[in-house]
Design an enzyme around this catalytic site. Structure first.
Site, PDB file in Angstrom:
ATOM      1  N   ASN A   9       0.868  -1.181   0.000  1.00 53.90           N
ATOM      2  CA  ASN A   9       0.000   0.000   0.000  1.00 53.90           C
ATOM      3  C   ASN A   9       0.902   1.228   0.000  1.00 53.90           C
ATOM      4  O   ASN A   9       1.499   1.565   1.009  1.00 53.90           O
ATOM      5  CB  ASN A   9      -0.885  -0.021   1.256  1.00 53.90           C
ATOM      6  N   TRP A  10       0.967   1.881  -1.154  1.00 56.96           N
ATOM      7  CA  TRP A  10       1.915   3.003  -1.297  1.00 56.96           C
ATOM      8  C   TRP A  10       1.400   4.281  -0.631  1.00 56.96           C
ATOM      9  O   TRP A  10       2.134   5.257  -0.553  1.00 56.96           O
ATOM     10  CB  TRP A  10       2.173   3.286  -2.772  1.00 56.96           C
ATOM     11  N   LYS A  11       0.133   4.279  -0.241  1.00 56.85           N
ATOM     12  CA  LYS A  11      -0.478   5.488   0.354  1.00 56.85           C
ATOM     13  C   LYS A  11      -0.238   6.693  -0.574  1.00 56.85           C
ATOM     14  O   LYS A  11      -0.214   6.529  -1.784  1.00 56.85           O
ATOM     15  CB  LYS A  11       0.059   5.733   1.756  1.00 56.85           C
ATOM     16  N   HIS A  97      -9.447   0.827   4.742  1.00 51.77           N
ATOM     17  CA  HIS A  97      -8.186   1.077   5.450  1.00 51.77           C
ATOM     18  C   HIS A  97      -8.460   2.022   6.617  1.00 51.77           C
ATOM     19  O   HIS A  97      -9.278   2.937   6.517  1.00 51.77           O
ATOM     20  CB  HIS A  97      -7.158   1.684   4.489  1.00 51.77           C
ATOM     21  N   GLU A  99      -6.903   4.457   7.710  1.00 48.80           N
ATOM     22  CA  GLU A  99      -6.710   5.896   7.412  1.00 48.80           C
ATOM     23  C   GLU A  99      -7.937   6.466   6.721  1.00 48.80           C
ATOM     24  O   GLU A  99      -8.263   7.642   6.889  1.00 48.80           O
ATOM     25  CB  GLU A  99      -5.427   6.086   6.580  1.00 48.80           C
ATOM     26  N   GLU A 169      -5.351  -5.278  10.408  1.00 50.56           N
ATOM     27  CA  GLU A 169      -4.379  -4.203  10.604  1.00 50.56           C
ATOM     28  C   GLU A 169      -4.700  -3.454  11.896  1.00 50.56           C
ATOM     29  O   GLU A 169      -5.507  -2.512  11.884  1.00 50.56           O
ATOM     30  CB  GLU A 169      -4.441  -3.221   9.434  1.00 50.56           C
ATOM     31  N   GLY A 175       2.197   2.232  10.627  1.00 46.64           N
ATOM     32  CA  GLY A 175       3.097   3.376  10.485  1.00 46.64           C
ATOM     33  C   GLY A 175       3.774   3.785  11.784  1.00 46.64           C
ATOM     34  O   GLY A 175       4.375   4.855  11.862  1.00 46.64           O
ATOM     35  N   SER A 215       3.324  -2.177  10.328  1.00 45.64           N
ATOM     36  CA  SER A 215       4.772  -2.155  10.550  1.00 45.64           C
ATOM     37  C   SER A 215       5.457  -3.478  10.206  1.00 45.64           C
ATOM     38  O   SER A 215       6.374  -3.910  10.914  1.00 45.64           O
ATOM     39  CB  SER A 215       5.083  -1.727  11.992  1.00 45.64           C
ATOM     40  N   GLY A 236       2.932  -1.184   4.288  1.00 43.82           N
ATOM     41  CA  GLY A 236       2.947   0.244   3.969  1.00 43.82           C
ATOM     42  C   GLY A 236       4.380   0.713   3.748  1.00 43.82           C
ATOM     43  O   GLY A 236       4.962   0.512   2.681  1.00 43.82           O
ATOM     44  N   GLY A 237       4.971   1.304   4.784  1.00 41.60           N
ATOM     45  CA  GLY A 237       6.305   1.916   4.678  1.00 41.60           C
ATOM     46  C   GLY A 237       7.349   1.071   3.958  1.00 41.60           C
ATOM     47  O   GLY A 237       8.067   1.569   3.081  1.00 41.60           O
TER      48      GLY A 237
HETATM   49  C1  PEP Z   1      -0.727   0.044   5.791  1.00 41.81           C
HETATM   50  O1  PEP Z   1      -0.752   1.178   5.397  1.00 41.81           O
HETATM   51  O2  PEP Z   1      -1.636  -0.729   5.462  1.00 41.81           O
HETATM   52  C2  PEP Z   1       0.358  -0.377   6.672  1.00 41.81           C
HETATM   53  C3  PEP Z   1       0.294  -1.563   7.215  1.00 41.81           C
HETATM   54  O3  PEP Z   1       1.379   0.523   6.892  1.00 41.81           O
HETATM   55  P1  PEP Z   1       2.788   0.236   7.640  1.00 41.81           P
HETATM   56  O4  PEP Z   1       3.345  -1.047   7.072  1.00 41.81           O
HETATM   57  O5  PEP Z   1       3.637   1.424   7.302  1.00 41.81           O
HETATM   58  O6  PEP Z   1       2.495   0.131   9.082  1.00 41.81           O
END
Ligand code: PEP
Length: 256
Positions: A9-11, A97, A99, A169, A175, A215, A236-237
């Site tokens: 997930n590039w956000k 998600h 967010e 999640e 994040g 994470s 994500g990251g």
């Molecule tokens: C996400 O955005 O779905 C996510 C899991 O982010 P991160 O890996 O950065 O926690």
């Protein structure tokens, strides 16, 4: 056998040239060493969807969007439809998600409409659920995920579940650099399978791919992905750099 899946997930990151650089690096790694059991999906921002899809056309990497609106077209300023993301090459879409729930106030009614629209357009849905830190501390994790699955997936048929992957999640892990322990992830994943059995049909839960997200990094991926009910990750990251995303894909290949 459940499909293993690592989705990125590039956000709200990457311009088109940056996006193409990333997927070209990833494609090279995948071509040199094709994953045997793991499906890989990238979810760039809308602006890069068409260019990324074009670049990955003949590759094994799937492309998804991070959101859709529930109507096909109309006076909905700023929104993007399922029809549009499909036309831009997406086969997957992330819905629900945290967010989106938090910053854009998406509730189960909205998420349910979006999921139904995505399925009607034959998109594969990556549906996110998870509790906040406060909810975990109050021991409400089970109630929260049960509620989310029940209402977000309201009136779906058992057959719809073939085109749906759940991503657990925990909001406090997204994040933050603080991942759920493998045991915490396993416990909720196993509970999610029980929920699916109870809401849809006995036995359906064990057939569903359930991802962990929050994470996930090269350093913790092996332990999380080796849990019996963890089938992959929503990253994500660590997906914003080909090397770290690739290490997570390799951890999936080695796990169980
Ligand atoms: C996400 O955005 O779905 C996510 C899991 O982010 P991160 O890996 O950065 O926690």
């Amino acid at each position: 056998m459940r499909q293993k899946l690592i989705a990125g997930n590039w956000k709200m990151y990457k311009t088109i040239p940056e996006a193409l650089q990333l997927v070209k690096q990833l494609r090279t790694k995948m071509e040199k060493n094709p994953p045997a059991k793991t499906k890989v999906v990238v979810c760039p921002p809308f602006t890069a969807l068409a260019a990324v899809s074009e670049t990955l056309k003949s590759s094994a990497i799937g492309v998804g969007a991070q959101n859709i609106f529930w109507e096909d077209e109309g006076a909905y300023t700023g929104e993007v439809s399922a029809k549009m993301i499909k036309n831009a090459g997406a086969k997957y879409v992330i819905i629900g998600h945290s967010e989106r729930r938090r910053y854009f106030k998406e509730d189960s009614q909205v998420i349910n409409k979006k999921i139904k629209t995505a399925l009607a357009h034959k998109l594969h849905v990556i549906h996110c659920v998870g509790e906040t830190l406060e909810e975990r501390e109050q021991e409400l994790t089970r109630d929260i995920v049960l509620n989310q699955v029940e209402w977000d997936l309201k009136n779906l048929a058992v057959a719809d579940l073939k085109n749906l992957t759940i991503a657990y999640e925990p909001v406090w892990a997204i994040g933050t650099g603080r991942n759920a322990t493998p045991e915490q992830a396993q416990e909720v994943h196993s509970f999610l399978r029980e929920i699916l059995d109870a809401l849809f049909q006995p036995g359906v839960g064990k057939k569903m791919t359930i991802l962990y997200g929050g994470s996930v990094k090269p350093e913790n991926a092996a332990a999380l992905l080796s849990q019996p009910d963890v089938d992959g990750a929503l990253v994500g990251g660590a997906c914003l750099e080909a090397g770290s995303f690739w290490k997570i894909i390799q951890a999936s290949e080695k796990a169980g």
